[in-house]
Design a protein around this motif. Structure first.
Motif, PDB file in Angstrom:
ATOM      1  N   SER A 233      17.428  79.437 107.849  1.00  0.00           N
ATOM      2  CA  SER A 233      16.425  79.603 108.897  1.00  0.00           C
ATOM      3  C   SER A 233      16.927  80.740 109.773  1.00  0.00           C
ATOM      4  O   SER A 233      17.976  80.618 110.402  1.00  0.00           O
ATOM      5  CB  SER A 233      16.292  78.327 109.724  1.00  0.00           C
ATOM      6  OG  SER A 233      15.784  77.276 108.923  1.00  0.00           O
ATOM      7  N   VAL A 234      16.190  81.846 109.795  1.00  0.00           N
ATOM      8  CA  VAL A 234      16.610  83.029 110.544  1.00  0.00           C
ATOM      9  C   VAL A 234      15.532  83.350 111.562  1.00  0.00           C
ATOM     10  O   VAL A 234      14.365  83.520 111.185  1.00  0.00           O
ATOM     11  CB  VAL A 234      16.787  84.244 109.601  1.00  0.00           C
ATOM     12  CG1 VAL A 234      17.297  85.456 110.380  1.00  0.00           C
ATOM     13  CG2 VAL A 234      17.718  83.906 108.464  1.00  0.00           C
ATOM     14  N   GLY A 235      15.892  83.392 112.826  1.00  0.00           N
ATOM     15  CA  GLY A 235      14.829  83.595 113.811  1.00  0.00           C
ATOM     16  C   GLY A 235      15.272  84.211 115.104  1.00  0.00           C
ATOM     17  O   GLY A 235      16.458  84.443 115.362  1.00  0.00           O
ATOM     18  N   ILE A 236      14.260  84.483 115.913  1.00  0.00           N
ATOM     19  CA  ILE A 236      14.433  85.077 117.242  1.00  0.00           C
ATOM     20  C   ILE A 236      13.634  84.243 118.229  1.00  0.00           C
ATOM     21  O   ILE A 236      12.529  83.793 117.920  1.00  0.00           O
ATOM     22  CB  ILE A 236      13.876  86.533 117.239  1.00  0.00           C
ATOM     23  CG1 ILE A 236      14.790  87.477 116.486  1.00  0.00           C
ATOM     24  CG2 ILE A 236      13.622  87.030 118.648  1.00  0.00           C
ATOM     25  CD1 ILE A 236      16.029  87.900 117.237  1.00  0.00           C
ATOM     26  N   ASP A 252       9.031  92.257 115.298  1.00  0.00           N
ATOM     27  CA  ASP A 252       9.821  93.498 115.208  1.00  0.00           C
ATOM     28  C   ASP A 252      11.267  93.240 115.598  1.00  0.00           C
ATOM     29  O   ASP A 252      12.196  93.809 115.005  1.00  0.00           O
ATOM     30  CB  ASP A 252       9.223  94.591 116.101  1.00  0.00           C
ATOM     31  CG  ASP A 252       7.863  95.057 115.581  1.00  0.00           C
ATOM     32  OD1 ASP A 252       7.599  94.864 114.381  1.00  0.00           O
ATOM     33  OD2 ASP A 252       7.072  95.596 116.384  1.00  0.00           O
ATOM     34  N   LEU A 253      11.458  92.379 116.610  1.00  0.00           N
ATOM     35  CA  LEU A 253      12.827  92.006 116.984  1.00  0.00           C
ATOM     36  C   LEU A 253      13.503  91.286 115.822  1.00  0.00           C
ATOM     37  O   LEU A 253      14.673  91.534 115.512  1.00  0.00           O
ATOM     38  CB  LEU A 253      12.825  91.099 118.219  1.00  0.00           C
ATOM     39  CG  LEU A 253      12.288  91.693 119.525  1.00  0.00           C
ATOM     40  CD1 LEU A 253      12.300  90.632 120.624  1.00  0.00           C
ATOM     41  CD2 LEU A 253      13.124  92.897 119.956  1.00  0.00           C
ATOM     42  N   LEU A 254      12.762  90.417 115.159  1.00  0.00           N
ATOM     43  CA  LEU A 254      13.316  89.675 114.030  1.00  0.00           C
ATOM     44  C   LEU A 254      13.723  90.628 112.901  1.00  0.00           C
ATOM     45  O   LEU A 254      14.814  90.496 112.333  1.00  0.00           O
ATOM     46  CB  LEU A 254      12.287  88.645 113.538  1.00  0.00           C
ATOM     47  CG  LEU A 254      12.653  87.806 112.314  1.00  0.00           C
ATOM     48  CD1 LEU A 254      13.963  87.059 112.505  1.00  0.00           C
ATOM     49  CD2 LEU A 254      11.535  86.805 112.001  1.00  0.00           C
ATOM     50  N   PHE A 257      16.868  92.382 113.962  1.00  0.00           N
ATOM     51  CA  PHE A 257      17.983  91.419 113.882  1.00  0.00           C
ATOM     52  C   PHE A 257      18.469  91.299 112.439  1.00  0.00           C
ATOM     53  O   PHE A 257      19.675  91.337 112.157  1.00  0.00           O
ATOM     54  CB  PHE A 257      17.476  90.083 114.424  1.00  0.00           C
ATOM     55  CG  PHE A 257      18.425  88.920 114.317  1.00  0.00           C
ATOM     56  CD1 PHE A 257      19.725  89.000 114.793  1.00  0.00           C
ATOM     57  CD2 PHE A 257      17.998  87.716 113.763  1.00  0.00           C
ATOM     58  CE1 PHE A 257      20.584  87.902 114.716  1.00  0.00           C
ATOM     59  CE2 PHE A 257      18.845  86.622 113.683  1.00  0.00           C
ATOM     60  CZ  PHE A 257      20.138  86.722 114.151  1.00  0.00           C
ATOM     61  N   LYS A 258      17.522  91.207 111.509  1.00  0.00           N
ATOM     62  CA  LYS A 258      17.890  91.035 110.092  1.00  0.00           C
ATOM     63  C   LYS A 258      18.589  92.282 109.522  1.00  0.00           C
ATOM     64  O   LYS A 258      19.308  92.194 108.539  1.00  0.00           O
ATOM     65  CB  LYS A 258      16.641  90.717 109.262  1.00  0.00           C
ATOM     66  CG  LYS A 258      16.117  89.304 109.478  1.00  0.00           C
ATOM     67  CD  LYS A 258      14.748  89.102 108.856  1.00  0.00           C
ATOM     68  CE  LYS A 258      14.756  89.327 107.371  1.00  0.00           C
ATOM     69  NZ  LYS A 258      13.404  89.387 106.805  1.00  0.00           N
ATOM     70  N   ARG A 259      18.342  93.425 110.176  1.00  0.00           N
ATOM     71  CA  ARG A 259      18.973  94.668 109.695  1.00  0.00           C
ATOM     72  C   ARG A 259      20.341  94.917 110.320  1.00  0.00           C
ATOM     73  O   ARG A 259      21.024  95.878 109.966  1.00  0.00           O
ATOM     74  CB  ARG A 259      18.067  95.874 110.009  1.00  0.00           C
ATOM     75  CG  ARG A 259      16.892  96.047 109.073  1.00  0.00           C
ATOM     76  CD  ARG A 259      16.283  97.440 109.238  1.00  0.00           C
ATOM     77  NE  ARG A 259      15.858  97.712 110.604  1.00  0.00           N
ATOM     78  CZ  ARG A 259      14.639  97.439 111.081  1.00  0.00           C
ATOM     79  NH1 ARG A 259      13.743  96.884 110.314  1.00  0.00           N
ATOM     80  NH2 ARG A 259      14.326  97.723 112.324  1.00  0.00           N
ATOM     81  N   HIS A 260      20.744  94.082 111.282  1.00  0.00           N
ATOM     82  CA  HIS A 260      22.017  94.309 111.955  1.00  0.00           C
ATOM     83  C   HIS A 260      23.148  94.322 110.922  1.00  0.00           C
ATOM     84  O   HIS A 260      23.184  93.486 110.017  1.00  0.00           O
ATOM     85  CB  HIS A 260      22.272  93.198 112.995  1.00  0.00           C
ATOM     86  CG  HIS A 260      23.408  93.512 113.901  1.00  0.00           C
ATOM     87  ND1 HIS A 260      24.721  93.359 113.524  1.00  0.00           N
ATOM     88  CD2 HIS A 260      23.421  93.998 115.164  1.00  0.00           C
ATOM     89  CE1 HIS A 260      25.502  93.733 114.527  1.00  0.00           C
ATOM     90  NE2 HIS A 260      24.745  94.126 115.533  1.00  0.00           N
ATOM     91  N   PRO A 261      24.089  95.296 111.053  1.00  0.00           N
ATOM     92  CA  PRO A 261      25.145  95.428 110.041  1.00  0.00           C
ATOM     93  C   PRO A 261      25.950  94.145 109.805  1.00  0.00           C
ATOM     94  O   PRO A 261      26.440  93.924 108.694  1.00  0.00           O
ATOM     95  CB  PRO A 261      26.056  96.519 110.606  1.00  0.00           C
ATOM     96  CG  PRO A 261      25.335  97.167 111.709  1.00  0.00           C
ATOM     97  CD  PRO A 261      24.163  96.334 112.084  1.00  0.00           C
ATOM     98  N   ALA A 262      26.072  93.303 110.837  1.00  0.00           N
ATOM     99  CA  ALA A 262      26.863  92.079 110.665  1.00  0.00           C
ATOM    100  C   ALA A 262      26.086  90.994 109.933  1.00  0.00           C
ATOM    101  O   ALA A 262      26.652  89.983 109.522  1.00  0.00           O
ATOM    102  CB  ALA A 262      27.306  91.562 112.036  1.00  0.00           C
TER     103      ALA A 262
ATOM    104  N   MET B   1      17.807  95.717 103.271  1.00  0.00           N
ATOM    105  CA  MET B   1      16.583  94.919 103.116  1.00  0.00           C
ATOM    106  C   MET B   1      15.435  95.626 103.829  1.00  0.00           C
ATOM    107  O   MET B   1      15.459  95.759 105.047  1.00  0.00           O
ATOM    108  CB  MET B   1      16.805  93.519 103.708  1.00  0.00           C
ATOM    109  CG  MET B   1      15.791  92.502 103.252  1.00  0.00           C
ATOM    110  SD  MET B   1      16.089  90.907 104.050  1.00  0.00           S
ATOM    111  CE  MET B   1      17.236  90.175 102.919  1.00  0.00           C
ATOM    112  N   THR B   2      14.452  96.086 103.084  1.00  0.00           N
ATOM    113  CA  THR B   2      13.332  96.775 103.730  1.00  0.00           C
ATOM    114  C   THR B   2      12.408  95.741 104.371  1.00  0.00           C
ATOM    115  O   THR B   2      12.081  94.741 103.742  1.00  0.00           O
ATOM    116  CB  THR B   2      12.528  97.619 102.713  1.00  0.00           C
ATOM    117  OG1 THR B   2      12.381  96.852 101.524  1.00  0.00           O
ATOM    118  CG2 THR B   2      13.214  98.929 102.400  1.00  0.00           C
TER     119      THR B   2
END
Lengths: 429, 92
Positions: A233-236, A252-254, A257-262, B1-2
């Protein structure tokens, strides 16, 4: 033929199910109405449930409830655009029964909970919407649902954050964008072994991981990742008025967040199986409606029984506790044959004696404190920069942590400001 | 991930779509608003601004209630979808 119920519970979420279960166990004639096609169909949340309140109601529920994982690890991370500083807490005690917390998916869990309510003897009517209240003078004597009048001695409202019945009962006005946070979530599916490998989990262990910082671009809120059996479950979560005013979309924030390098690498290859959204009442006691009136009690999110501090955000256990307290109140009122506001005031007493209203009072300053934008920008940057400086070996003579600290805070924040923020945080964490 | 679009995200959800709209926009009030908070508040991108008009498509609605809370002017009238219809979460 008209059937008269002792109690009608509106909404088969954690509050309504807890209340319905307890009332049915006590032998009362109970009807639970739920507008979703099944219990849980309309329900969504971040994904973790903490505390002993559910196991007090349903002893050893984990033996049969469809929980995902128990929470063995808790992690809090501070994010800047590229950096991530994490604090993790692990103890073998979190892996011992009764578990401290669980990850749960509401659609599965609420459906299970509703079957328990049915087994206890209540009628659970799904696909039925409570449109209005039935009145006799100032006493509420039932509901109108699907065009039918359904009379009852008492109505327990558990219809969630956008509670229409609480408004119809005249107990609260319109919700304000300032008082709610919007949560958006993706459920990403993985092969179970891959998920366990990536998060270093064995068996039913799970992690509850929360984020503060760049993931909300300075807006009050945060991010989360919770591990389920074979999904994440991945969310903002972000304050609704801030989205509107800053012209930002939570989705867009989500994505950011999902693209964050960590984080990106951990999500790689996950298959999206659901995208959901929900509101959370976060203004605590300031937004709480009156909790009872003649013939009616308000529970769970409908009553804004949520505690959000910088470190925790909990509602479901408050919902269960309030549902149980409402049931105890109704059982007592039934014995006395008195469902007036005076008799139902016992509900407020019970909540005041329990953690429910005690916690809401302890953290009454939290929602205001959490609007401080420095929590989401300055401080995460400060701690990430500081740790980077301490840990980076650039071949030059080393400086003390204090010297680094003075450097990284320069031009960003004064010690005086930090002390003030800290003081204001007293009631918030 | 696009990143994938909101529309594609909603496409994986399960809905039982009602034949009736459950949200109505009061054009007269909506026209006088220039904040258009609904555009940003809706997590399902149900609101679109086309040629100065807000249009709404109800099919992807997640029934969160953000739009009618955020609309200061009261231009959004929301009646929940008929019981049993609308979003039907399988995970939640």
């Amino acid at each position: 033929m008209e059937q008269r119920f002792d109690a009608i519970v509106v909404g088969a979420g954690p509050a309504g199910c807890a209340c319905g279960y307890k009332l049915a166990q006590a032998g009362l004639q109970v009807l639970v109405v739920e507008r979703g096609k099944f219990a849980g169909a309309k329900n969504m949340w971040g994904g973790v449930f903490f505390g002993p309140v559910l196991s007090e109601l349903l002893p050893n529920f984990w033996e049969e409830a469809p929980y995902e994982r128990y929470v063995a690890y808790r992690r809090l991370s501070f994010l800047t655009d590229e950096d991530c500083l994490s604090i993790e807490f692990a103890t073998p005690r979190f892996s011992q029964l009764p578990y401290n917390g669980f990850s749960l998916l509401r659609s599965k869990f609420d459906r299970w909970f509703a079957t328990k309510v049915q087994e206890a003897g209540a009628i659970v009517a799904t696909g039925l919407q409570a449109d209005d209240l039935l009145w006799d003078g100032k006493q509420i004597i039932g509901i109108i649902a699907g065009g039918d009048k359904l009379p009852a001695d008492v109505v327990i409202v558990g219809d969630g954050v956008n509670s229409i019945l609480t408004q119809k009962a005249g107990l609260r006005g319109e919700l304000k964008p300032h008082d709610v946070k919007q949560g958006v979530k993706e459920v990403l599916q993985f092969p179970r072994e891959l998920l366990e490998q990536r998060f270093n989990l064995t068996g039913d262990e799970g992690i509850a991981w929360e984020f503060i910082g760049s993931c909300t671009r300075g807006l009050p809120g945060g991010g989360f990742i919770y591990t389920n059996k074979d999904s994440l479950s991945v969310g903002i979560i972000v304050q609704l008025n801030a989205l509107a005013q800053k012209q930002v979309k939570a989705n867009d924030l989500l994505d950011g967040f999902k693209r964050h390098p960590a984080i990106a690498g951990l999500l790689e290859g996950g298959k999206l199986v659901e995208y959901s959204a929900h509101l959370i009442p976060v203004a605590g006691i300031k937004m709480m409606p009156r909790l009872y009136t003649d013939g009616l009690l308000v529970t769970g999110d409908a009553a804004a029984l949520v505690v959000g501090t910088g470190l925790i955000l909990e509602g479901a256990n408050f919902a269960v506790a309030s549902g149980v307290a409402a049931a105890e109140t109704v059982i007592r009122a039934k014995q006395r044959g008195d469902f007036s506001a005076g008799s139902l005031a016992y509900y407020q007493e019970l909540l005041e004696q329990s953690f429910v209203l005690k916690d809401l009072k302890t953290f009454k300053g939290a929602s205001h404190f959490l609007e401080n934008p420095r929590i989401y920008t300055t401080y995460p940057e400060l701690v990430c920069n500081l740790v980077e400086k301490i840990l980076t070996n650039d071949g030059k003579p080393r400086k003390s942590a204090w010297q680094h600290f003075s450097e990284v805070k320069k031009g960003k924040i004064s010690l005086w400001q930090m002390a003030r923020d800290l003081m204001r945080g007293k009631e918030a964490v | 991930m696009t990143p994938i679009s909101v529309e594609d995200k909603l496409a994986v959800n399960k809905y039982d779509i009602d034949r009736d709209f459950h949200i109505r926009i009061r054009e007269d009030i909506c026209q006088a608003c220039d904040g258009h908070y609904c555009l940003y508040a809706c997590p399902a991108d149900c609101y679109k601004l086309t040629e100065g008009h807000i249009t709404f498509s109800y099919e992807g609605c997640l029934e969160c209630g953000s739009c009618w809370i955020v609309c200061d002017n009261g231009a959004i009238e929301c009646i929940l979808p008929r019981a049993g219809f609308g979003i039907c979460y399988e995970y939640g």
